[in-house]
Design a protein around this motif. Sequence first.
Motif, short mmCIF file in Angstrom:
data_model
loop_
_atom_site.label_atom_id
_atom_site.label_comp_id
_atom_site.label_asym_id
_atom_site.label_seq_id
_atom_site.Cartn_x
_atom_site.Cartn_y
_atom_site.Cartn_z
N VAL A 269 3.78 2.05 2.55
CA VAL A 269 4.70 3.17 2.34
C VAL A 269 3.85 4.44 2.34
CG1 VAL A 269 6.37 4.25 0.80
CG2 VAL A 269 6.21 1.73 0.92
N VAL A 270 4.24 5.40 3.19
CA VAL A 270 3.50 6.67 3.26
C VAL A 270 4.46 7.80 2.93
CG1 VAL A 270 2.11 8.19 4.71
CG2 VAL A 270 2.01 5.72 5.07
N VAL B 194 7.75 6.94 5.02
CA VAL B 194 7.61 6.11 6.21
C VAL B 194 7.21 4.73 5.70
CG1 VAL B 194 6.38 5.79 8.38
CG2 VAL B 194 6.90 8.10 7.58
N ILE B 195 8.05 3.74 5.98
CA ILE B 195 7.87 2.40 5.41
C ILE B 195 7.65 1.40 6.54
CG2 ILE B 195 8.94 0.59 4.02
CD1 ILE B 195 10.69 2.82 2.77
N ALA B 196 6.59 0.61 6.42
CA ALA B 196 6.32 -0.46 7.38
C ALA B 196 6.30 -1.77 6.62
CB ALA B 196 4.99 -0.24 8.08
N LEU B 197 7.13 -2.69 7.04
CA LEU B 197 7.21 -4.00 6.39
C LEU B 197 7.05 -5.10 7.43
CD1 LEU B 197 10.39 -3.30 4.24
CD2 LEU B 197 8.03 -3.30 3.43
N ALA B 198 6.61 -6.25 6.98
CA ALA B 198 6.60 -7.41 7.87
C ALA B 198 8.03 -7.65 8.33
CB ALA B 198 6.05 -8.63 7.14
N LYS B 199 8.21 -8.12 9.56
CA LYS B 199 9.54 -8.25 10.15
C LYS B 199 10.48 -9.09 9.29
CE LYS B 199 11.68 -8.83 14.60
NZ LYS B 199 11.75 -7.54 15.21
N LEU C 240 1.89 2.72 11.98
CA LEU C 240 1.83 1.63 11.01
C LEU C 240 2.14 0.26 11.60
CD1 LEU C 240 3.73 3.41 8.09
CD2 LEU C 240 1.28 3.21 8.42
N ARG C 241 2.31 0.17 12.89
CA ARG C 241 2.72 -1.10 13.49
C ARG C 241 1.79 -2.26 13.19
NH1 ARG C 241 7.00 -1.06 16.58
NH2 ARG C 241 7.78 0.89 17.38
N ILE D 253 0.85 -1.18 0.00
CA ILE D 253 0.00 0.00 0.00
C ILE D 253 0.89 1.23 0.00
CG2 ILE D 253 -1.77 1.25 1.29
CD1 ILE D 253 -2.30 -1.62 2.62
N VAL D 254 0.74 2.09 -0.99
CA VAL D 254 1.49 3.33 -1.07
C VAL D 254 0.49 4.47 -1.04
CG1 VAL D 254 3.10 4.70 -2.44
CG2 VAL D 254 3.28 2.20 -2.46
N THR D 255 0.70 5.40 -0.13
CA THR D 255 -0.20 6.54 -0.03
C THR D 255 0.62 7.81 0.14
OG1 THR D 255 -2.13 7.43 1.11
CG2 THR D 255 -0.51 6.29 2.47
#
Length: 130
Positions: free
Chosen positions: A87-88, A102-107, A80-81, A54-56
């Motif tokens: 990706v924002v 700001v990027i949140a990915l699975a660990k 985003l946790r 998801i990119v916003t």
Amino acid sequence: PDPENVSAIAAIIRNAMSSMDKRYAGQLNHLMNSKPDMCMRMALGLLDYKNSLIVTNVSKFGFYETDFGAGIPRLVRPTLRTLPNVVVVMPCHPDIGGYELVIALAKDVANIVVQNKRFMSLVDSHHLDI
């Protein structure tokens, strides 16, 4: 995707973004802060987030131009946790200027990504949280 469909979607998004104002941004911020669980459940219900990236872009929302009651924010960050693969695009504080991702990915994915030297050369390690 069909380029005409993508263009139509882009036009709709541009139109919606141009209608954003400080009052709306303040109301949206209040809702997200007063009912974060409801907002997250609503978002998760709409997204197949486990199989999506998801990119916003919220850089035009005017968060730093909006006084939420104590002056303009010093720092604006999404939470985003609970969502992997997001990706924002965020504006930096006006004193700094520019934009940040700001990027949140699975660990497990994040552990692979941080091994990439080129990627890590672009990351502010003070904000790295794995």
